[in-house]
Design a protein around this motif. Structure first.
Motif, PDB file in Angstrom:
ATOM      1  N   ASP A 137       4.026  -1.045  -3.062  1.00 38.85           N
ATOM      2  CA  ASP A 137       3.816   0.396  -3.223  1.00 38.85           C
ATOM      3  C   ASP A 137       3.335   1.034  -1.917  1.00 38.85           C
ATOM      4  N   THR A 138       2.502   0.307  -1.168  1.00 36.03           N
ATOM      5  CA  THR A 138       1.985   0.861   0.091  1.00 36.03           C
ATOM      6  C   THR A 138       3.105   1.044   1.110  1.00 36.03           C
ATOM      7  N   ARG A 141       5.113   4.095   0.041  1.00 32.83           N
ATOM      8  CA  ARG A 141       4.372   5.336   0.322  1.00 32.83           C
ATOM      9  C   ARG A 141       4.384   5.655   1.814  1.00 32.83           C
ATOM     10  N   ARG A 144       7.798   6.994   2.744  1.00 35.82           N
ATOM     11  CA  ARG A 144       7.976   8.348   2.207  1.00 35.82           C
ATOM     12  C   ARG A 144       7.126   9.353   2.978  1.00 35.82           C
ATOM     13  N   ARG A 145       5.940   8.918   3.431  1.00 38.69           N
ATOM     14  CA  ARG A 145       5.049   9.815   4.183  1.00 38.69           C
ATOM     15  C   ARG A 145       5.537  10.008   5.623  1.00 38.69           C
TER      16      ARG A 145
END
Length: 277
Positions: A137-138, A141, A144-145
């Motif tokens: 998940d990290t 993220r 995506r960031r």
């Protein structure tokens, strides 16, 4: 970086000692009358101005170096996560897209998946979604960031894959009807032919296989009627397949280039070599 800061501090100390020495000597020369007071004042003023400018430059340099030190430390902390993004997402996505492109550049790109009479899969279709399920998940993220535009391209690609699936399903349904009509006219016991066998034959027609099926009965049907069955794939279906492949091919090229650009950017930013991946 710490060594540079130490050198700056030593340089400032040495410069300070020299400037203080100049001021002391100037005052002594003025006190002994060897130079007049005006000259002494000018020398002291000039030295003071130079000292102020040097201090300002040194302060700015120190702040800049400290900022760079913080940035380097930040990069060191983020590097493992950046490696995860490349390993878990960017590199496998790029490889998958390149595989799709290679399959589309072949003479017979696999539109459908068919299993032969031995249960072996006959090729893998060239359109598949880019899945983040195996990534942390990290990592997702961070990608995506850091690069929301790339994630939008990935989402758009996955939607395009679903659109291709719908197109192929619509074409197969159209062929199912034609296959069923043809077999009804040619096969005496056509009522015994089930929907699964009809779908296998429709896939063979769509793909253009010379001989392939999932059951012995369907194989016999294909051997007996493949010529007539192939005629069911008319120019309209051929054109729709061609347009679908062309659109998806262009999209794959675009996302491949975006993935490569981001990969090179991250490698340069964090000093990640190919052997680190």
């Amino acid at each position: 970086m710490m060594r540079r800061n130490t050198l700056v501090q030593i340089g400032l100390l040495a410069a300070g000692v020299v400037l203080v020495g100049i001021i002391v000597v100037t005052i002594w020369l003025g006190w002994t009358g060897r130079i007049d007071s005006r000259t002494a004042s000018l020398v002291i003023g000039g030295v003071s101005a130079f000292a102020s400018a040097s201090l300002a430059i040194a302060t700015y340099t120190t702040v800049l170096q400290n900022r760079r030190t913080v940035e380097e430390l930040q990069k060191d902390r983020e590097k493992p996560l950046a490696q995860d993004v490349l390993r878990q997402l960017v590199a496998p996505f790029k490889q998958q897209i390149e595989d799709h492109i290679d399959r589309m550049e072949s003479d017979y790109p696999p539109w459908v998946q068919i299993w032969n009479t031995y249960g072996e899969q006959h090729a893998t279709r060239f359109y598949q979604e880019l899945s983040t399920d195996r990534a942390s998940d990290t990592a997702v993220r961070k990608l995506r960031r850091d690069n929301p535009d790339l994630m939008k391209q990935i989402d758009k690609h996955n939607q395009s894959v679903r659109d291709v699936e719908e197109t192929i399903e619509a074409l197969l349904s159209r062929l199912d009807e034609r296959v069923e009509v043809l077999l009804g006219e040619r096969v005496a016991d056509h009522m015994d032919i089930n929907d699964e066998e009809i779908r296998v034959l429709s896939k063979c027609v769509l793909q253009g296989y010379s001989q392939d099926a999932s059951s012995l009965y369907a194989t016999e049907l294909w051997e007996a009627y493949s010529g007539e069955l192939q005629e069911l794939k008319d120019e309209e279906i051929v054109a729709e397949l061609s347009n679908t492949r062309s659109d998806y091919y262009s999209e794959c090229q675009s996302i491949r280039d975006a993935l490569l650009e981001y990969k090179m950017e991250i490698q340069q930013q964090y000093g990640i070599s190919e052997s680190d991946l």
